[in-house]
Design an enzyme around this catalytic site. Structure first.
Site, short mmCIF file in Angstrom:
data_model
loop_
_atom_site.label_atom_id
_atom_site.label_comp_id
_atom_site.label_asym_id
_atom_site.label_seq_id
_atom_site.Cartn_x
_atom_site.Cartn_y
_atom_site.Cartn_z
N LYS A 69 0.85 -1.19 0.00
CA LYS A 69 0.00 0.00 0.00
C LYS A 69 0.89 1.25 0.00
O LYS A 69 1.48 1.62 1.02
CB LYS A 69 -0.91 -0.02 1.23
CG LYS A 69 -2.06 1.01 1.17
CD LYS A 69 -1.59 2.33 1.72
CE LYS A 69 -2.64 3.41 1.50
NZ LYS A 69 -2.14 4.75 1.85
N GLY B 280 6.76 5.37 8.39
CA GLY B 280 5.99 6.61 8.40
C GLY B 280 6.12 7.31 9.74
O GLY B 280 7.10 7.16 10.46
N SER B 281 5.10 8.07 10.10
CA SER B 281 5.15 8.91 11.30
C SER B 281 5.05 8.05 12.55
O SER B 281 4.45 6.98 12.57
CB SER B 281 4.02 9.93 11.27
OG SER B 281 2.77 9.29 11.53
N THR B 282 5.62 8.58 13.63
CA THR B 282 5.55 7.89 14.91
C THR B 282 4.11 7.83 15.42
O THR B 282 3.71 6.84 16.03
CB THR B 282 6.45 8.60 15.93
OG1 THR B 282 7.82 8.51 15.48
CG2 THR B 282 6.36 7.96 17.30
N GLY C 33 2.56 5.04 13.59
CA GLY C 33 3.25 3.83 14.00
C GLY C 33 2.77 3.32 15.35
O GLY C 33 2.65 2.11 15.57
N GLU D 162 9.35 1.50 11.13
CA GLU D 162 10.46 2.43 10.92
C GLU D 162 9.86 3.81 10.94
O GLU D 162 9.15 4.20 10.01
CB GLU D 162 11.16 2.11 9.58
CG GLU D 162 12.59 2.65 9.51
CD GLU D 162 12.64 4.11 9.14
OE1 GLU D 162 12.81 4.94 10.06
OE2 GLU D 162 12.49 4.41 7.95
N CYS E 238 13.57 10.52 7.17
CA CYS E 238 13.44 10.20 8.58
C CYS E 238 14.76 10.36 9.32
O CYS E 238 14.78 10.67 10.52
CB CYS E 238 12.89 8.80 8.76
SG CYS E 238 13.89 7.51 7.98
N GLU F 224 9.85 16.46 15.15
CA GLU F 224 10.24 16.20 13.77
C GLU F 224 9.44 17.12 12.84
O GLU F 224 8.21 17.09 12.83
CB GLU F 224 9.99 14.74 13.41
CG GLU F 224 10.45 14.39 12.00
CD GLU F 224 10.26 12.94 11.65
OE1 GLU F 224 11.17 12.34 11.06
OE2 GLU F 224 9.18 12.38 11.97
#
Length: 519
Positions: A197, A249-251, A254, A271, A305, A423
Site C-alpha cells: 500500500k 511513516g510517522s511515529t 506507528g 520504521e 526520517c 520532527e
C-alpha cells in the site's frame, strides 16, 4: 475512472513515462487491474505545480479482502509456495533487471509524483531499489536451519526457517520506490506474499513495480498493490489474515499500528520518525562538516526520517559554521524536479549525492499542500518561540508555483523549543552551541527519538566515545546518510521497532520452527 490528458503533463517527460502516467490506474489484485469495489477514486498531484497528474482507484475494505485473499492463495496454494529457492532468486533478479531497463521512465515518474530532482530519483531511488533487490536475491538459497545438540538421548532436533506468510507493507511518500524495494526484497526472499500500500501522495511507482513483477513472471497474488488513503491502510492492518505488518511513516501512526498488531499478536516492524542530532567537534574539518551538515538536512528537501535536523556546534566555532551554512542555504536553487538534469553519479556510489552544482534544480518542493503548510507552521512557531532565523524562513516562490519552502536555518540556545524537539520533516535546520563532549551527548540523547546521529571529528577516540554514548540506531562519523542493503537500518526509542536491511531485515519475515524426532 477518468484519465488526465497527456498534453497537460510536463514537456520534460519522456514517452514511456508520459504514457504510463496518462493511463487509467486501477488496483493490482492477483493478475488483474480492477477498479475499487465502491468506485471511489482520488487524484495524485504534481507538487511542483499543485496540478493533478493522475486519477487512481481508492481501495476500501472489500478490495483489501480481495487482495489479502489473493495473497493467501498464492502463499498456500499457488506455485510460489512450492517454488524452489533458486526460482525466487531468479525472479528477483529479473525484477531488478526490469527496473534497470526502465530506469529513466521510473525516475521521471517518481520525480513528477514526489517532486524530487529527477537526477536524485535515478541515483538514489531507482539505483537503490535495484541494488536492494539484487542483494536480497542472493538470500533465498542461503536460508537455513540447524541441527541442535539437545541433551535428550536418542532425539534428533533441528530447526526450519519458514516464511511468516501474508505481509501488509505500507510505505511513505518521501522515497516511494526505494521504500517499496526495502520491504519487497526481504519478504520475497523469505517466500512471503505481499499486499503493498503506497502513500496516497505518491502511488505511481508502486503500481509500475507491480506491473513489472507480473511481466517478469511472478505468480499472480505474490505482489498485490492497493492505492488509497489512510482508511485503506487501516483496513489492511485490521485484516485477520495478514500475518505481518511492515510500516514506514510517522511515529503517531506507528503507535496506532503497533497497538493493533500487539492486540492481534501479529508480527510487526515499524520504521518511524527522528530528530537526529549532528555534532561537530572542535577539531573537525570545518569545511567538510559544513558541507556534510548541509547535505544531512536539505537532502530530499529535508523529507527524510534520518535527516540531520538538530545541529550542535562548539561555541567557539558557532559563528563560522552558521555563516557557511547560511551562505549555502541562500544559494540553493529550487525548482521542479524534472528540471534537474542527468543523474548525479554512478549507481554504486556509497552515499547520497550532493546537491547539483551546475545549472538546474537542487532542491524540489515538499510533497503536498498539507506538508507545505505544516513546515511553514513550524517555522512560524520557531520565530514566535524566539529562535533566530539565519536563512530562509519562508515559502519560496518559483515560476511553476507549487509547494516550495526555502532552506531554513535557525539558531537557538534552547533545547525546549518545539522546533528543537519535534520532527518537522522539511528543509529546516536548528543549530545550537555547546561547551563539552559530555554536555552535548546528554543533550543529543534527551529527545524521544533515536534513529540516527552524526559526529564530525579528526579524533578517532572522540568519535568512538561519542558513538558509544549516543542513543541512536545508526551513527555516522564524518559522513551522513550512508545506506547499504547489508547494513541494518532502524532506530531506538520512538524511532521504531525492528530493523530493515541485511540479515536482521530478512529475519523479520521468517519464523523459526523446531522439529523433534525420537530415534
Amino acid at each position: 475512472m477518468t484519465t488526465i490528458s497527456a498534453d497537460s503533463l510536463p514537456d520534460a517527460l519522456s514517452g514511456p513515462a508520459r504514457e504510463f502516467i496518462s493511463q487509467s490506474h486501477r488496483l493490482l489484485i492477483g493478475s488483474e487491474r480492477v477498479d475499487a469495489a465502491d468506485g471511489r477514486t482520488f487524484a495524485t498531484v504534481d507538487p511542483a505545480t499543485g496540478k493533478e497528474i493522475a486519477e487512481l482507484a481508492l481501495a476500501g475494505p472489500e478490495d483489501v479482502d480481495r487482495a489479502v485473499t489473493a495473497a493467501r492463495a498464492a502463499f498456500a496454494e499457488g506455485p510460489w509456495g512450492s517454488m524452489p529457492a533458486s526460482g525466487r532468486e531468479r525472479l528477483m533478479h529479473a525484477l531488478a533487471d526490469a527496473i534497470e531497463a526502465h530506469a529513466e521512465e521510473i525516475a521521471q515518474i517518481e520525480s513528477l509524483d514526489n517532486g524530487k530532482p529527477v537526477g536524485l530519483a535515478q541515483y538514489v531511488d531507482v539505483n537503490g531499489a535495484i541494488g536492494h533487490l539484487r542483494y536480497f536475491a542472493g538470500w533465498p538459497t542461503k536460508i537455513e536451519g540447524g541441527v541442535l545438540p539437545v541433551t535428550a538421548p536418542n532425539m534428533h532436533c533441528y530447526t526450519r526457517r519458514e516464511p511468516v506468510g501474508v505481509c501488509a507493507q505500507i510505505i511513505p511518500w518521501n522515497f516511494p520506490l526505494l521504500m517499496a524495494a526495502w520491504k519487497l526484497g526481504p519478504a520475497l526472499a523469505a517466500g512471503c506474499t505481499i499486499v503493498l500500500k503506497p502513500a496516497e501522495q505518491t502511488p505511481l511507482s508502486a503500481l509500475r513495480i507491480g506491473e513489472l513483477a507480473l511481466e517478469v513472471g511472478f505468480p499472480p497474488g505474490v505482489l498485490n498493490v492497493l492505492t488509497g488513503d489512510g482508511s485503506t491502510g487501516a483496513a489492511l492492518v485490521d485484516h485477520p489474515d495478514v500475518n505481518k505488518i511492515a510500516f514506514t511513516g510517522s511515529t503517531v501512526v506507528g503507535r496506532e499500528i503497533g497497538a493493533k498488531a500487539g492486540k492481534a499478536l501479529k508480527r510487526v516492524t515499524l520504521e518511524l520518525g527522528g530528530k537526529s542530532p549532528n555534532i561537530i567537534l572542535p577539531d573537525a574539518d570545518i569545511a567538510a562538516a559544513i558541507k556534510g551538515s548541509f547535505q544531512a538536512i536539505y537532502f530530499n528537501s529535508g523529507q527524510a526520517c534520518n535527516a540531520g535536523s538538530r545541529l550542535f556546534v562548539p561555541a567557539e566555532r558557532f559563528d563560522e559554521v552558521m555563516s557557511g551554512l547560511a551562505d549555502a542555504a541562500k544559494a540553493a536553487r529550487l525548482g521542479p524536479g524534472l528540471e534537474s538534469g542527468a543523474p548525479h553519479g554512478p549507481p554504486d556510489a556509497p552515499q547520497p549525492p550532493e546537491p547539483r552544482l551546475e545549472s538546474g534544480t537542487q532542491l524540489g518542493p515538499l510533497v503536498s499542500a498539507e506538508q507545505h503548510e505544516r513546515v511553514l507552521d513550524y517555522i512560524e512557531t520557531g520565530r514566535n518561540e524566539g529562535a533566530e532565523v539565519l536563512a530562509g524562513g519562508e515559502a519560496a516562490l518559483t515560476d511553476s508555483g507549487g509547494y516550495f519552502v526555502a532552506p531554513t536555518l535557525f539558531a537557538t540556545t534552547s533545547d525546549e523549543l518545539r522546533i528543537s524537539r519535534e520532527e518537522i520533516f522539511g528543509p529546516v535546520l536548528v543549530a545550537s552551541p555547546y561547551d563539552s563532549l559530555e554536555e552535548v551527548a546528554q543533550r543529543a540523547n534527551a529527545g524521544e527519538y533515536g534513529l540516527a546521529a552524526g559526529v564530525w571529528t579528526r579524533d578517532v577516540s572522540s568519535a568512538h566515545r561519542l558513538a558509544a554514548m549516543l542513543h541512536a540506531g545508526m551513527v555516522y562519523i564524518n559522513t551522513w546518510g550512508v545506506v547499504d542493503p547489508s547494513a541494518p537500518f532502524g532506530g531506538f526509542k520512538a524511532s521504531g521497532i525492528g530493523r530493515e536491511h541485511g540479515h536482521d531485515g530478512l529475519d523479520a519475515y521468517l519464523e523459526t520452527k523446531t522439529v523433534w524426532t525420537a530415534l
